[in-house]
Design a protein around this motif. Sequence first.
Motif, PDB file in Angstrom:
ATOM      1  N   UNK A 240       0.841  -1.202   0.000  1.00  0.00           N
ATOM      2  CA  UNK A 240       0.000   0.000   0.000  1.00  0.00           C
ATOM      3  C   UNK A 240       0.870   1.245   0.000  1.00  0.00           C
ATOM      4  N   UNK A 241       1.920   1.231   0.789  1.00  0.00           N
ATOM      5  CA  UNK A 241       2.837   2.374   0.850  1.00  0.00           C
ATOM      6  C   UNK A 241       3.506   2.594  -0.502  1.00  0.00           C
ATOM      7  N   UNK A 242       3.887   1.509  -1.162  1.00  0.00           N
ATOM      8  CA  UNK A 242       4.474   1.623  -2.497  1.00  0.00           C
ATOM      9  C   UNK A 242       3.443   2.170  -3.492  1.00  0.00           C
ATOM     10  N   UNK A 243       2.211   1.668  -3.409  1.00  0.00           N
ATOM     11  CA  UNK A 243       1.157   2.101  -4.331  1.00  0.00           C
ATOM     12  C   UNK A 243       0.874   3.597  -4.205  1.00  0.00           C
ATOM     13  N   UNK A 244       1.132   4.160  -3.033  1.00  0.00           N
ATOM     14  CA  UNK A 244       0.878   5.597  -2.829  1.00  0.00           C
ATOM     15  C   UNK A 244       1.763   6.459  -3.718  1.00  0.00           C
ATOM     16  N   UNK A 245       2.881   5.915  -4.187  1.00  0.00           N
ATOM     17  CA  UNK A 245       3.742   6.612  -5.141  1.00  0.00           C
ATOM     18  C   UNK A 245       4.141   8.009  -4.703  1.00  0.00           C
ATOM     19  N   UNK A 246       4.071   8.946  -5.639  1.00  0.00           N
ATOM     20  CA  UNK A 246       4.428  10.337  -5.369  1.00  0.00           C
ATOM     21  C   UNK A 246       3.470  10.955  -4.361  1.00  0.00           C
TER      22      UNK A 246
ATOM     23  N   UNK B 169      -7.366   5.755  -2.651  1.00  0.00           N
ATOM     24  CA  UNK B 169      -8.243   4.702  -2.140  1.00  0.00           C
ATOM     25  C   UNK B 169      -7.516   3.782  -1.163  1.00  0.00           C
ATOM     26  N   UNK B 170      -8.068   3.659   0.055  1.00  0.00           N
ATOM     27  CA  UNK B 170      -7.539   2.728   1.056  1.00  0.00           C
ATOM     28  C   UNK B 170      -8.710   1.952   1.636  1.00  0.00           C
ATOM     29  N   UNK B 171      -8.664   0.624   1.529  1.00  0.00           N
ATOM     30  CA  UNK B 171      -9.718  -0.231   2.053  1.00  0.00           C
ATOM     31  C   UNK B 171      -9.505  -0.468   3.548  1.00  0.00           C
ATOM     32  N   UNK B 172     -10.563  -0.804   4.296  1.00  0.00           N
ATOM     33  CA  UNK B 172     -10.429  -1.029   5.750  1.00  0.00           C
ATOM     34  C   UNK B 172      -9.338  -2.030   6.118  1.00  0.00           C
ATOM     35  N   UNK B 173      -9.261  -3.133   5.365  1.00  0.00           N
ATOM     36  CA  UNK B 173      -8.236  -4.133   5.683  1.00  0.00           C
ATOM     37  C   UNK B 173      -6.823  -3.606   5.389  1.00  0.00           C
TER      38      UNK B 173
ATOM     39  N   UNK C  37      -9.432   8.377 -10.791  1.00  0.00           N
ATOM     40  CA  UNK C  37      -8.894   7.013 -10.757  1.00  0.00           C
ATOM     41  C   UNK C  37      -9.593   6.179  -9.687  1.00  0.00           C
ATOM     42  N   UNK C  38      -9.860   6.782  -8.530  1.00  0.00           N
ATOM     43  CA  UNK C  38     -10.430   6.028  -7.423  1.00  0.00           C
ATOM     44  C   UNK C  38     -11.947   5.970  -7.435  1.00  0.00           C
ATOM     45  N   UNK C  39     -12.547   6.571  -8.464  1.00  0.00           N
ATOM     46  CA  UNK C  39     -13.999   6.434  -8.617  1.00  0.00           C
ATOM     47  C   UNK C  39     -14.342   5.095  -9.245  1.00  0.00           C
ATOM     48  N   UNK C  40     -13.313   4.417  -9.741  1.00  0.00           N
ATOM     49  CA  UNK C  40     -13.504   3.116 -10.378  1.00  0.00           C
ATOM     50  C   UNK C  40     -13.055   2.009  -9.432  1.00  0.00           C
TER      51      UNK C  40
ATOM     52  N   UNK D  20      -1.833  -4.164  -8.739  1.00  0.00           N
ATOM     53  CA  UNK D  20      -0.424  -4.555  -8.881  1.00  0.00           C
ATOM     54  C   UNK D  20       0.312  -3.597  -9.821  1.00  0.00           C
ATOM     55  N   UNK D  21      -0.362  -3.159 -10.857  1.00  0.00           N
ATOM     56  CA  UNK D  21       0.240  -2.184 -11.773  1.00  0.00           C
ATOM     57  C   UNK D  21       0.528  -0.865 -11.046  1.00  0.00           C
ATOM     58  N   UNK D  22      -0.406  -0.450 -10.188  1.00  0.00           N
ATOM     59  CA  UNK D  22      -0.238   0.801  -9.450  1.00  0.00           C
ATOM     60  C   UNK D  22       0.880   0.685  -8.408  1.00  0.00           C
ATOM     61  N   UNK D  23       1.031  -0.498  -7.821  1.00  0.00           N
ATOM     62  CA  UNK D  23       2.129  -0.719  -6.870  1.00  0.00           C
ATOM     63  C   UNK D  23       3.473  -0.568  -7.593  1.00  0.00           C
ATOM     64  N   UNK D  24       3.572  -1.184  -8.755  1.00  0.00           N
ATOM     65  CA  UNK D  24       4.821  -1.105  -9.535  1.00  0.00           C
ATOM     66  C   UNK D  24       5.105   0.335  -9.958  1.00  0.00           C
ATOM     67  N   UNK D  25       4.079   1.030 -10.419  1.00  0.00           N
ATOM     68  CA  UNK D  25       4.237   2.424 -10.854  1.00  0.00           C
ATOM     69  C   UNK D  25       4.604   3.314  -9.672  1.00  0.00           C
ATOM     70  N   UNK D  26       3.912   3.133  -8.549  1.00  0.00           N
ATOM     71  CA  UNK D  26       4.173   3.957  -7.367  1.00  0.00           C
ATOM     72  C   UNK D  26       5.574   3.751  -6.827  1.00  0.00           C
ATOM     73  N   UNK D  27       6.018   2.494  -6.809  1.00  0.00           N
ATOM     74  CA  UNK D  27       7.376   2.216  -6.317  1.00  0.00           C
ATOM     75  C   UNK D  27       8.423   2.857  -7.220  1.00  0.00           C
ATOM     76  N   UNK D  28       8.178   2.833  -8.503  1.00  0.00           N
ATOM     77  CA  UNK D  28       9.097   3.463  -9.453  1.00  0.00           C
ATOM     78  C   UNK D  28       9.203   4.971  -9.191  1.00  0.00           C
ATOM     79  N   UNK D  29       8.057   5.611  -8.912  1.00  0.00           N
ATOM     80  CA  UNK D  29       8.053   7.045  -8.609  1.00  0.00           C
ATOM     81  C   UNK D  29       8.864   7.336  -7.350  1.00  0.00           C
ATOM     82  N   UNK D  30       8.690   6.522  -6.329  1.00  0.00           N
ATOM     83  CA  UNK D  30       9.396   6.751  -5.061  1.00  0.00           C
ATOM     84  C   UNK D  30      10.901   6.551  -5.210  1.00  0.00           C
ATOM     85  N   UNK D  31      11.304   5.543  -5.959  1.00  0.00           N
ATOM     86  CA  UNK D  31      12.732   5.315  -6.189  1.00  0.00           C
ATOM     87  C   UNK D  31      13.357   6.470  -6.969  1.00  0.00           C
ATOM     88  N   UNK D  32      12.595   7.046  -7.886  1.00  0.00           N
ATOM     89  CA  UNK D  32      13.109   8.176  -8.653  1.00  0.00           C
ATOM     90  C   UNK D  32      13.278   9.403  -7.767  1.00  0.00           C
ATOM     91  N   UNK D  33      12.339   9.643  -6.858  1.00  0.00           N
ATOM     92  CA  UNK D  33      12.477  10.777  -5.938  1.00  0.00           C
ATOM     93  C   UNK D  33      13.691  10.571  -5.037  1.00  0.00           C
TER      94      UNK D  33
END
Length: 400
Positions: free
Chosen positions: A116-122, A241-245, A360-363, A371-384
């Motif tokens: 989830x932290x990775x998915x948060x990206x930038x 978007x963050x689910x209760x679990x 994005x989160x309306x869907x 999983x795609x968003x996790x990969x994208x978010x992690x890439x953004x964080x590594x770049x920062x």
Amino acid sequence: MEIPNRYKINTSSFQHYWTKGAGVKLLKKLDHTPNLDDAKKLIPYLYAYDESADKLVKQLHQQVGFVKGQQLIKDYLIDHKSVLPPFKYALDSFFKQIDTSPSWLNWDLLEKGIGISQRSGLNGLIVLRDYCLMGGYESAAINKPLIYTGALKKGAVKRLADTVEFWVDIMQNQSLKKDQIGFLKIIETRMIHSYSRINILSKTDWKKDDWGIPLNQWDMLATNLGFSLVFMVGLQHMHFQILPEEITAVLHLWKYIGYLLGISLELLPDTEQEAIQALYYWTMTQKEGDADSKLLANALQQEPLAAYYPTSALGRKMMREIHLYYNYYLLGNYSCQLLGLNKPRFGAIAHLNILKNKIRNSKLMTDKHRHMMIKKGRSEQLEVKRIYLTYNKRENNKNS
């Protein structure tokens, strides 16, 4: 029972948070408003500290120097036989007290929290900087160790670069296993806390009657909540978007991180309701910000101008405006004015990112998309992280 002068019912910044700010929604998740009389039982934690880490610092870092002491810890974690007595004995004793697979730990849940932290990206890094870190300056007491260790002189650029590097490293998959970088970073940070506390108490005019012990257990819990509960509140305000679990997963992740950092287990929450109550008790018994709070807030406000990226002066001014926009969007006018932050003049372009999150989160997010968003978010964080290490930390270290 000793009660430091810092302990008082807050009537400004944090009271506003719970009555007119984001705290209103949080309190609705409880079946009652916590009774502040119950917070008094936590006062002893303002004088409690990480005794085992302080003992190791005295046996190791104070004998060989801080840099070499940190290197010996790194060597020990790679191969404990590589460190010779008497330092090996001190390290054996310290690490013997850390259970790296406690019965309460759920590795799958922890890894979900990392995802989830990775998915948060930038968005995640924006929230950490412009909401969690800046908002933390609203308390005078928790920030006093920064003042006493000369953090203002070292500058916000280095402090922010260190925070980004720490957070991105511990949010790597499997990074909290004993032989991985996240575990090492946490232990190194724990030593920094103890080394700072020992030096503040022995070399400055720190007043326990005013502030309690520097980097005490209750303030450490507050920092932990800032990286977990408050972080998620900020993300949700950004329409992430963050689910209760997933909330439970992030709290579990930070329970283990907090444990490794030396925070007493009985303080660390398991549920969102426990976290909200813990945050309420700490924030509502804090002295409001003071002149030092404004100095720290201004240093963070000016950080983009003092940084080395973007490379153009105009780009850095634009970056400052964007961060100011997020400060006001996330913290609100009241808090930003208390901190003395300037109003953004042309940073509203940043709102496009928030609108993009909203769309994005309306869907409904499928597992594949997640999983795609996790990969994208992690890439953004590594770049920062790369940007901070390349353009900021290197240049700032030359001047430290």
